[in-house]
Design an enzyme around this catalytic site. Structure first.
Site, mmCIF file in Angstrom:
data_model
loop_
_atom_site.group_PDB
_atom_site.id
_atom_site.type_symbol
_atom_site.label_atom_id
_atom_site.label_comp_id
_atom_site.label_asym_id
_atom_site.label_seq_id
_atom_site.Cartn_x
_atom_site.Cartn_y
_atom_site.Cartn_z
ATOM 1 N N TRP A 1 -1.811 22.446 29.169
ATOM 2 C CA TRP A 1 -0.589 21.761 28.752
ATOM 3 C C TRP A 1 -0.823 20.247 28.632
ATOM 4 O O TRP A 1 -0.109 19.446 29.238
ATOM 5 C CB TRP A 1 0.542 22.037 29.733
ATOM 6 N N ALA B 1 -12.244 21.285 19.814
ATOM 7 C CA ALA B 1 -11.996 22.727 19.745
ATOM 8 C C ALA B 1 -11.009 23.016 18.626
ATOM 9 O O ALA B 1 -10.317 22.117 18.131
ATOM 10 C CB ALA B 1 -11.448 23.244 21.065
ATOM 11 N N ASP C 1 -6.405 27.160 30.103
ATOM 12 C CA ASP C 1 -5.690 28.152 30.900
ATOM 13 C C ASP C 1 -5.509 29.474 30.158
ATOM 14 O O ASP C 1 -5.200 30.495 30.778
ATOM 15 C CB ASP C 1 -4.323 27.598 31.318
ATOM 16 N N TYR D 1 -7.566 32.690 20.606
ATOM 17 C CA TYR D 1 -7.904 31.380 21.168
ATOM 18 C C TYR D 1 -8.523 31.534 22.558
ATOM 19 O O TYR D 1 -9.592 30.985 22.846
ATOM 20 C CB TYR D 1 -6.649 30.515 21.231
ATOM 21 N N LYS E 1 -12.429 30.714 23.554
ATOM 22 C CA LYS E 1 -12.740 29.669 24.538
ATOM 23 C C LYS E 1 -13.525 30.253 25.713
ATOM 24 O O LYS E 1 -14.435 29.594 26.252
ATOM 25 C CB LYS E 1 -11.464 29.001 25.020
#
Length: 300
Positions: A150, A60, A102, A125, A129
């Site tokens: 994370w 990505a 997330d 972003y 996604k």
């Protein structure tokens, strides 16, 4: 089982490759120059050459601030490429795992996010996604979307490595204390994905749907930084004082979620696997990295 993983230098791709032998699977990681995500057609010869049983799209464009200035490129890599990969894998009846983030949430929830919670990404972003997730759902019914957060490991670029690098040259660091999430070790994600993939071998089907897969426990970036520094100091590695600051003091182009903690109970329920507690996993990463730094410095 032969698993094709996009990306060769990414944290998850390298963690999957490291786990291949013990899991009894073959991992083939592909990246540049053989695979260019901005040219999804490059995936055709890769699929023809590898003929995988499963594809994991772990690659990505993750430069969150940079993407605010180049949204077209973000969507080409994070949305259009997964769409084409989904189409091609569906044509060949190959299951697809799409790794997501997330950042599809707005971070305003007072509790951890569940898979059914509404998405509301606040950054290019996150939007790109989320578009990638939707494209995979539309393009290949035999899919799984995994949201994680994370990510840290001894590989690639991540927060733990940044803290250790800065600790080599600075006495004091300022780190945001009002953003919370789940630090997740890349090998834990790899182990979880392999546990799901092996369902196909055992039951003759690939599990489908949306799942969260993140480390146990909640932390702020400040808490994570303090833990990294305390562990490194105890091992004789680089160390700096860590000072808490608010998000408003950190001039980031893209807003970060205030709370992006993910609840991973559904993954544990369906696959019997739960990622490790973040403090233990971070200590293990720091141990590996600190040893490398001491060797380079002639400290041992």
């Amino acid at each position: 089982m032969k698993i094709l993983v996009t990306g060769t230098s990414g944290q998850l791709a390298r963690a999957l490759a490291a786990r291949a032998a013990t899991a009894g699977v073959q991992i083939i990681c592909v990246g540049r120059p053989d695979l260019e995500l901005e040219d999804p057609a490059s995936f055709v010869p890769v699929l023809q050459a590898v003929v995988p049983d499963l594809v994991i799209n772990a690659a990505a464009h993750t430069a969150v601030d940079q993407q605010e200035d180049e949204p077209d490129r973000a969507f080409r890599i994070n949305a259009e490429a997964p769409a084409e990969i989904a189409r091609l894998t569906h044509l060949r009846r190959i299951p697809l795992v799409q790794v997501s983030t997330d950042y599809v949430y707005d971070g305003r929830s007072p509790r951890p996010y569940f898979e059914a919670d509404p998405t509301n990404p606040q950054t290019v972003y996150g939007r790109s996604k989320l578009a990638g997730e939707e494209a995979v759902r539309a393009g290949n019914p035999d899919h799984m979307v995994i949201r994680t957060a994370w990510v840290v490991s001894p590989y690639g670029h991540n927060f733990v490595k940044t803290m250790l690098r800065l600790g080599q040259t600075r006495d004091r660091l300022q780190v945001v204390a009002d953003q919370f999430g789940n630090p997740t070790e890349a090998h834990d994600i790899a182990d979880g994905l392999l546990a799901a993939a092996l369902v196909r071998r055992r039951e003759g089907r690939f599990p489908q749907g949306l799942y969260h897969l993140a480390g146990q426990g909640r932390a702020s970036w400040y808490e994570l930084a303090r833990h990294v520094m305390a562990t490194s100091k105890a091992l004789g590695g680089p160390w700096a004082e860590v000072e808490p600051i608010g998000s408003e003091a950190w001039a980031a182009k893209a807003p970060r979620p205030a709370n992006s903690e993910l609840n991973s109970d559904a993954f544990h329920r369906d696959f019997g696997y739960r990622a490790g507690e973040w403090r233990e996993r971070v200590e293990a990463v720091v141990r590996v990295l600190t040893l490398g730094l001491l060797v380079l410095a002639g400290g041992i």
